[in-house]
Design a protein around this motif. Structure first.
Motif, PDB file in Angstrom:
ATOM      1  N   MET A  93       0.857  -1.187   0.000  1.00  0.00           N
ATOM      2  CA  MET A  93       0.000   0.000   0.000  1.00  0.00           C
ATOM      3  C   MET A  93       0.894   1.238   0.000  1.00  0.00           C
ATOM      4  O   MET A  93       1.822   1.344   0.808  1.00  0.00           O
ATOM      5  CB  MET A  93      -0.922  -0.006   1.223  1.00  0.00           C
ATOM      6  CG  MET A  93      -2.022   1.038   1.171  1.00  0.00           C
ATOM      7  SD  MET A  93      -3.135   0.963   2.608  1.00  0.00           S
ATOM      8  CE  MET A  93      -3.909  -0.631   2.354  1.00  0.00           C
ATOM      9  N   SER A  94       0.629   2.179  -0.884  1.00  0.00           N
ATOM     10  CA  SER A  94       1.462   3.367  -1.019  1.00  0.00           C
ATOM     11  C   SER A  94       1.272   4.319   0.168  1.00  0.00           C
ATOM     12  O   SER A  94       0.310   4.198   0.936  1.00  0.00           O
ATOM     13  CB  SER A  94       1.135   4.101  -2.322  1.00  0.00           C
ATOM     14  OG  SER A  94      -0.195   4.597  -2.293  1.00  0.00           O
ATOM     15  N   THR A  95       2.216   5.275   0.290  1.00  0.00           N
ATOM     16  CA  THR A  95       2.152   6.234   1.388  1.00  0.00           C
ATOM     17  C   THR A  95       0.875   7.073   1.316  1.00  0.00           C
ATOM     18  O   THR A  95       0.226   7.329   2.346  1.00  0.00           O
ATOM     19  CB  THR A  95       3.384   7.150   1.354  1.00  0.00           C
ATOM     20  OG1 THR A  95       4.569   6.349   1.422  1.00  0.00           O
ATOM     21  CG2 THR A  95       3.365   8.128   2.522  1.00  0.00           C
ATOM     22  N   ILE A  96       0.519   7.502   0.112  1.00  0.00           N
ATOM     23  CA  ILE A  96      -0.705   8.307  -0.049  1.00  0.00           C
ATOM     24  C   ILE A  96      -1.927   7.501   0.365  1.00  0.00           C
ATOM     25  O   ILE A  96      -2.830   8.016   1.046  1.00  0.00           O
ATOM     26  CB  ILE A  96      -0.833   8.795  -1.503  1.00  0.00           C
ATOM     27  CG1 ILE A  96       0.328   9.738  -1.853  1.00  0.00           C
ATOM     28  CG2 ILE A  96      -2.169   9.498  -1.720  1.00  0.00           C
ATOM     29  CD1 ILE A  96       0.307  10.245  -3.278  1.00  0.00           C
ATOM     30  N   SER A  97      -1.956   6.229  -0.028  1.00  0.00           N
ATOM     31  CA  SER A  97      -3.100   5.379   0.342  1.00  0.00           C
ATOM     32  C   SER A  97      -3.179   5.201   1.854  1.00  0.00           C
ATOM     33  O   SER A  97      -4.277   5.224   2.435  1.00  0.00           O
ATOM     34  CB  SER A  97      -2.977   4.013  -0.337  1.00  0.00           C
ATOM     35  OG  SER A  97      -3.088   4.137  -1.747  1.00  0.00           O
ATOM     36  N   ILE A  98      -2.019   5.041   2.505  1.00  0.00           N
ATOM     37  CA  ILE A  98      -2.009   4.893   3.965  1.00  0.00           C
ATOM     38  C   ILE A  98      -2.550   6.151   4.633  1.00  0.00           C
ATOM     39  O   ILE A  98      -3.348   6.082   5.583  1.00  0.00           O
ATOM     40  CB  ILE A  98      -0.584   4.582   4.459  1.00  0.00           C
ATOM     41  CG1 ILE A  98      -0.148   3.199   3.963  1.00  0.00           C
ATOM     42  CG2 ILE A  98      -0.521   4.642   5.978  1.00  0.00           C
ATOM     43  CD1 ILE A  98       1.288   2.853   4.308  1.00  0.00           C
ATOM     44  N   ILE A  99      -2.139   7.326   4.134  1.00  0.00           N
ATOM     45  CA  ILE A  99      -2.627   8.588   4.703  1.00  0.00           C
ATOM     46  C   ILE A  99      -4.140   8.720   4.522  1.00  0.00           C
ATOM     47  O   ILE A  99      -4.871   9.095   5.449  1.00  0.00           O
ATOM     48  CB  ILE A  99      -1.894   9.783   4.061  1.00  0.00           C
ATOM     49  CG1 ILE A  99      -0.411   9.750   4.425  1.00  0.00           C
ATOM     50  CG2 ILE A  99      -2.526  11.108   4.500  1.00  0.00           C
ATOM     51  CD1 ILE A  99       0.408  10.807   3.721  1.00  0.00           C
ATOM     52  N   LEU A 100      -4.622   8.385   3.321  1.00  0.00           N
ATOM     53  CA  LEU A 100      -6.057   8.487   3.054  1.00  0.00           C
ATOM     54  C   LEU A 100      -6.849   7.477   3.882  1.00  0.00           C
ATOM     55  O   LEU A 100      -7.945   7.789   4.378  1.00  0.00           O
ATOM     56  CB  LEU A 100      -6.325   8.284   1.565  1.00  0.00           C
ATOM     57  CG  LEU A 100      -5.771   9.375   0.638  1.00  0.00           C
ATOM     58  CD1 LEU A 100      -6.000   9.004  -0.820  1.00  0.00           C
ATOM     59  CD2 LEU A 100      -6.423  10.722   0.952  1.00  0.00           C
ATOM     60  N   VAL A 101      -6.306   6.273   4.049  1.00  0.00           N
ATOM     61  CA  VAL A 101      -6.964   5.273   4.888  1.00  0.00           C
ATOM     62  C   VAL A 101      -7.033   5.761   6.332  1.00  0.00           C
ATOM     63  O   VAL A 101      -8.048   5.584   7.018  1.00  0.00           O
ATOM     64  CB  VAL A 101      -6.220   3.922   4.806  1.00  0.00           C
ATOM     65  CG1 VAL A 101      -6.677   2.976   5.917  1.00  0.00           C
ATOM     66  CG2 VAL A 101      -6.467   3.267   3.457  1.00  0.00           C
ATOM     67  N   ALA A 102      -5.955   6.399   6.804  1.00  0.00           N
ATOM     68  CA  ALA A 102      -5.940   6.934   8.165  1.00  0.00           C
ATOM     69  C   ALA A 102      -7.015   8.012   8.330  1.00  0.00           C
ATOM     70  O   ALA A 102      -7.693   8.076   9.368  1.00  0.00           O
ATOM     71  CB  ALA A 102      -4.557   7.501   8.492  1.00  0.00           C
ATOM     72  N   ILE A 103      -7.184   8.848   7.322  1.00  0.00           N
ATOM     73  CA  ILE A 103      -8.215   9.897   7.387  1.00  0.00           C
ATOM     74  C   ILE A 103      -9.609   9.271   7.438  1.00  0.00           C
ATOM     75  O   ILE A 103     -10.471   9.679   8.234  1.00  0.00           O
ATOM     76  CB  ILE A 103      -8.088  10.846   6.178  1.00  0.00           C
ATOM     77  CG1 ILE A 103      -6.778  11.638   6.261  1.00  0.00           C
ATOM     78  CG2 ILE A 103      -9.278  11.812   6.120  1.00  0.00           C
ATOM     79  CD1 ILE A 103      -6.501  12.494   5.041  1.00  0.00           C
ATOM     80  N   VAL A 104      -9.823   8.275   6.583  1.00  0.00           N
ATOM     81  CA  VAL A 104     -11.128   7.595   6.580  1.00  0.00           C
ATOM     82  C   VAL A 104     -11.379   6.942   7.933  1.00  0.00           C
ATOM     83  O   VAL A 104     -12.496   7.024   8.487  1.00  0.00           O
ATOM     84  CB  VAL A 104     -11.172   6.546   5.456  1.00  0.00           C
ATOM     85  CG1 VAL A 104     -12.433   5.685   5.576  1.00  0.00           C
ATOM     86  CG2 VAL A 104     -11.125   7.221   4.092  1.00  0.00           C
ATOM     87  N   ALA A 105     -10.361   6.291   8.489  1.00  0.00           N
ATOM     88  CA  ALA A 105     -10.512   5.640   9.786  1.00  0.00           C
ATOM     89  C   ALA A 105     -10.805   6.656  10.889  1.00  0.00           C
ATOM     90  O   ALA A 105     -11.630   6.409  11.773  1.00  0.00           O
ATOM     91  CB  ALA A 105      -9.241   4.851  10.119  1.00  0.00           C
ATOM     92  N   PHE A 106     -10.137   7.802  10.826  1.00  0.00           N
ATOM     93  CA  PHE A 106     -10.375   8.853  11.832  1.00  0.00           C
ATOM     94  C   PHE A 106     -11.815   9.362  11.742  1.00  0.00           C
ATOM     95  O   PHE A 106     -12.492   9.527  12.774  1.00  0.00           O
ATOM     96  CB  PHE A 106      -9.381   9.991  11.611  1.00  0.00           C
ATOM     97  CG  PHE A 106      -9.473  11.083  12.644  1.00  0.00           C
ATOM     98  CD1 PHE A 106      -8.870  10.940  13.878  1.00  0.00           C
ATOM     99  CD2 PHE A 106     -10.179  12.248  12.373  1.00  0.00           C
ATOM    100  CE1 PHE A 106      -8.959  11.946  14.838  1.00  0.00           C
ATOM    101  CE2 PHE A 106     -10.272  13.259  13.322  1.00  0.00           C
ATOM    102  CZ  PHE A 106      -9.661  13.104  14.561  1.00  0.00           C
ATOM    103  N   LEU A 107     -12.287   9.606  10.535  1.00  0.00           N
ATOM    104  CA  LEU A 107     -13.662  10.070  10.351  1.00  0.00           C
ATOM    105  C   LEU A 107     -14.664   9.018  10.819  1.00  0.00           C
ATOM    106  O   LEU A 107     -15.691   9.348  11.423  1.00  0.00           O
ATOM    107  CB  LEU A 107     -13.903  10.418   8.876  1.00  0.00           C
ATOM    108  CG  LEU A 107     -13.138  11.621   8.325  1.00  0.00           C
ATOM    109  CD1 LEU A 107     -13.395  11.775   6.833  1.00  0.00           C
ATOM    110  CD2 LEU A 107     -13.539  12.899   9.062  1.00  0.00           C
ATOM    111  N   ALA A 108     -14.371   7.755  10.535  1.00  0.00           N
ATOM    112  CA  ALA A 108     -15.270   6.680  10.981  1.00  0.00           C
ATOM    113  C   ALA A 108     -15.331   6.625  12.499  1.00  0.00           C
ATOM    114  O   ALA A 108     -16.398   6.376  13.084  1.00  0.00           O
ATOM    115  CB  ALA A 108     -14.796   5.338  10.419  1.00  0.00           C
TER     116      ALA A 108
END
Length: 267
Positions: free
Chosen positions: A1-16
């Motif tokens: 998983m790329s760095t950008i994908s990890i950052i975006l996944v972290a944002i989605v997880a935070f919002l969830a």
């Protein structure tokens, strides 16, 4: 998983995580959380399928009194990440669903920790209120809300750093009897979740609509838009019948002569 994908996944997880207590945009719902993770990782369609299956389970989860329901946000985010790390193969959806339930139960521990900390924060906010410090109240409110996001984001980030090859090898090493059992168990949990919802909302008047819905769902030519349109039509039909049945004079005359309009006006 790329760095950008990890950052975006972290944002989605935070919002969830924060949506688990705010309920504003429903990011914690499995269908939305899995869809967003699939979108940011490039596996949109498989994750939508996973989210739809998990949503059927979460439909029966609700906080009743002091009883806290399993953590749907952590279940959705963690299982979606594991699913993506494993290659997003639809053959592994049953395994991902089977992992979601214990993950949701494990999430209760994190929920208890965060809510315990929130009690202390609430007392701090009371002191800030006594001092007339509105800015301090806002800051501590943001801190408490952020803790709810961190309880999902931190486990999500940890899962993203697990090499995809390790996840694939783990899923591949699972014996057939275990994967099949988890698939069957996941399907049973979905059925139980939907049955719990039916048990809560089903009445003698709406059972015919349930039956019609199941029959229509079996017609593959009907799209979701068509089924949704039929559902809206049945809703209006039900309101019409309810208005006529509740008028008490047998001829449907009530108020303005428009039962549907009178019912909608009452709301």
């Amino acid at each position: 998983m790329s760095t950008i994908s990890i950052i975006l996944v972290a944002i989605v997880a935070f919002l969830a995580g924060i949506e688990g207590v705010l309920d504003e945009f429903q990011f914690h719902q499995p269908l939305i959380a899995c869809t967003l993770i699939g979108l940011v990782t490039g596996h949109l369609v498989p994750c939508i399928i996973l989210g739809g299956s998990l949503q059927m389970i979460a439909l029966g989860w609700a906080n009743i009194g002091a009883a806290v329901a399993p953590d749907a946000a952590l279940a959705a985010v963690a299982s979606a990440i594991i699913f993506v790390q494993g290659g997003a193969d639809t053959k592994n959806i049953g395994t991902a669903i089977g992992l979601a339930v214990p993950l949701a139960v494990a999430g209760l521990f994190l929920t208890m920790v965060v809510r315990t900390i929130s009690v202390a924060i609430a007392h701090i906010m009371d002191k800030r209120a006594e001092a007339g410090d509105l800015r301090g109240i806002e800051i501590w409110q943001l801190i408490a809300t952020s803790l709810q996001g961190l309880r999902i984001m931190l486990p999500a980030i940890a899962l993203t750093f697990i090499p995809a090859s390790v996840v694939k090898d783990f899923l591949g090493s699972m014996p057939a009897w275990l994967t099949q059992g988890m698939t069957i168990g996941g399907g049973m949990v979905v059925a139980v979740g939907y049955a719990m919802v039916i048990n809560m909302i089903a009445t003698r008047e709406v059972w015919p609509f349930f039956i019609i819905g199941f029959v229509l769902a079996a017609i593959s030519q009907l799209t979701l838009i068509a089924i949704g349109a039929l559902g809206a039509a049945f809703m209006l039909l039900y309101l019409q019948l309810e208005g006529k049945g509740g008028s008490g004079n047998g001829n449907g005359a009530s108020g303005t002569g428009d039962p549907l309009g009178d019912i909608l006006d009452d709301y």
